[in-house]
Scaffold this motif. Structure first.
Motif, mmCIF file in Angstrom:
data_model
loop_
_atom_site.group_PDB
_atom_site.id
_atom_site.type_symbol
_atom_site.label_atom_id
_atom_site.label_comp_id
_atom_site.label_asym_id
_atom_site.label_seq_id
_atom_site.Cartn_x
_atom_site.Cartn_y
_atom_site.Cartn_z
ATOM 1 N N GLU A 5 0.809 -1.216 0.000
ATOM 2 C CA GLU A 5 0.000 0.000 0.000
ATOM 3 C C GLU A 5 0.844 1.268 0.000
ATOM 4 N N GLU A 6 1.930 1.275 0.726
ATOM 5 C CA GLU A 6 2.767 2.481 0.796
ATOM 6 C C GLU A 6 3.290 2.862 -0.596
ATOM 7 N N GLU A 7 3.770 1.870 -1.316
ATOM 8 C CA GLU A 7 4.293 2.105 -2.659
ATOM 9 C C GLU A 7 3.164 2.505 -3.621
ATOM 10 N N SER A 19 -2.426 2.784 -10.188
ATOM 11 C CA SER A 19 -2.197 2.612 -8.748
ATOM 12 C C SER A 19 -3.450 2.983 -7.971
ATOM 13 N N PHE A 20 -4.097 4.062 -8.394
ATOM 14 C CA PHE A 20 -5.347 4.426 -7.717
ATOM 15 C C PHE A 20 -6.381 3.322 -7.925
ATOM 16 N N GLN A 22 -5.808 0.203 -8.058
ATOM 17 C CA GLN A 22 -5.507 -0.849 -7.085
ATOM 18 C C GLN A 22 -6.072 -0.496 -5.709
ATOM 19 N N LEU A 23 -5.941 0.765 -5.322
ATOM 20 C CA LEU A 23 -6.511 1.209 -4.042
ATOM 21 C C LEU A 23 -8.031 1.056 -4.074
ATOM 22 N N TYR A 24 -8.625 1.458 -5.188
ATOM 23 C CA TYR A 24 -10.069 1.323 -5.348
ATOM 24 C C TYR A 24 -10.486 -0.135 -5.179
ATOM 25 N N ALA A 25 -9.826 -1.038 -5.892
ATOM 26 C CA ALA A 25 -10.176 -2.457 -5.833
ATOM 27 C C ALA A 25 -10.023 -3.007 -4.411
ATOM 28 N N HIS A 26 -9.035 -2.502 -3.705
ATOM 29 C CA HIS A 26 -8.772 -2.995 -2.354
ATOM 30 C C HIS A 26 -9.824 -2.523 -1.343
ATOM 31 N N TYR A 27 -10.361 -1.316 -1.545
ATOM 32 C CA TYR A 27 -11.236 -0.712 -0.531
ATOM 33 C C TYR A 27 -12.698 -0.546 -0.923
ATOM 34 N N VAL A 28 -13.054 -0.722 -2.170
ATOM 35 C CA VAL A 28 -14.412 -0.384 -2.610
ATOM 36 C C VAL A 28 -15.484 -1.164 -1.855
ATOM 37 N N GLU A 29 -15.271 -2.436 -1.620
ATOM 38 C CA GLU A 29 -16.291 -3.231 -0.938
ATOM 39 C C GLU A 29 -16.487 -2.767 0.506
ATOM 40 N N GLY A 67 0.309 8.920 9.949
ATOM 41 C CA GLY A 67 0.421 7.823 10.897
ATOM 42 C C GLY A 67 -0.849 7.016 11.086
ATOM 43 N N VAL A 68 -1.876 7.328 10.310
ATOM 44 C CA VAL A 68 -3.114 6.546 10.368
ATOM 45 C C VAL A 68 -3.269 5.858 9.016
ATOM 46 N N PRO A 69 -3.990 4.751 8.980
ATOM 47 C CA PRO A 69 -4.125 4.029 7.709
ATOM 48 C C PRO A 69 -4.835 4.862 6.646
ATOM 49 N N PHE A 70 -4.508 4.579 5.391
ATOM 50 C CA PHE A 70 -5.165 5.236 4.261
ATOM 51 C C PHE A 70 -6.671 5.032 4.337
ATOM 52 N N SER A 71 -7.081 3.865 4.832
ATOM 53 C CA SER A 71 -8.516 3.580 4.939
ATOM 54 C C SER A 71 -9.219 4.612 5.815
ATOM 55 N N ALA A 72 -8.542 5.124 6.827
ATOM 56 C CA ALA A 72 -9.152 6.138 7.701
ATOM 57 C C ALA A 72 -9.511 7.388 6.893
ATOM 58 N N TRP A 73 -8.652 7.744 5.950
ATOM 59 C CA TRP A 73 -8.924 8.899 5.089
ATOM 60 C C TRP A 73 -10.154 8.638 4.237
ATOM 61 N N LEU A 74 -10.259 7.423 3.670
ATOM 62 C CA LEU A 74 -11.428 7.077 2.858
ATOM 63 C C LEU A 74 -12.708 7.062 3.698
#
Length: 187
Positions: A5-7, A19-20, A22-29, A67-74
């Motif tokens: 995720e960092e990369e 890359s975005f 990939q983030l979408y696929a990982h978090y959309v559900e 310092g918080v997960p990307f998911s927190a931003w979403l």
């Protein structure tokens, strides 16, 4: 290929749409589930989920790791869009009870499934009467199976504050259930 995720975030924040994706696929559900439980409507949940990712894609160049997960931003984006959606509608919608699956277990009898369904209905109606913050907490805890620390990052609270809110929420639900049971016995 391993999900780093960092990369992926680094590339996405530089405008790499793959890359975005990939983030979408990982978090959309996960984001869809969160939004669905807050709106109770598949169509609105799909629309708002799309808007979450449109907003995220537009602003990912400004994303900084705090310092918080990307998911927190979403989830924060989703929370804000849902809050606006409720404000615009100025009423809460209920999840159609027909949409909730009752999964029979081996050896279960139809009567037990009916009782379980009725108990779920009562509990969902009670949860919908809670303030939005407490509904969020329960969704993140029980639907998304998040830890108190993860919930705190999303809600902008300390882990201790989340534990306290969780405890107060469960006590409030218990009191509501006891009150309802007393009312039913009195009938």
């Amino acid at each position: 290929m391993e999900y780093n995720e960092e990369e992926i975030l680094q590339h996405a924040s530089q405008g790499d749409r793959d890359s975005f994706g990939q983030l979408y696929a990982h978090y959309v559900e996960r984001i869809f589930n969160y939004v669905y439980y807050r709106t109770g409507n598949t169509h609105d949940a799909e629309d708002l989920t799309a808007r979450v990712f449109q907003r995220a894609m537009k602003h990912i160049v400004n994303y900084t790791d705090r310092g918080v997960p990307f998911s927190a931003w979403l989830y924060r984006i989703a929370h804000n869009l849902v809050a606006n959606w409720h404000r615009d509608r100025s009423r809460k919608q209920e999840i159609p009870l027909d949409d909730l699956p009752i999964l029979p277990t081996k050896g279960d009898h139809p009567e037990r499934n009916l009782v379980r369904s009725q108990e779920q209905d009562v509990l969902l109606k009670m949860i919908r009467t809670l303030p939005a913050e407490r509904q969020n907490l329960l969704i993140l805890k029980f639907v998304e199976n998040m830890s108190n620390a993860e919930i705190g990052a999303i809600m902008g609270r300390s882990e201790g504050a989340v534990k306290s809110l969780y405890h107060r929420t469960l006590l409030a639900l218990r009191d509501q259930l006891e009150d309802q049971n007393l009312n039913l016995e009195g009938e």
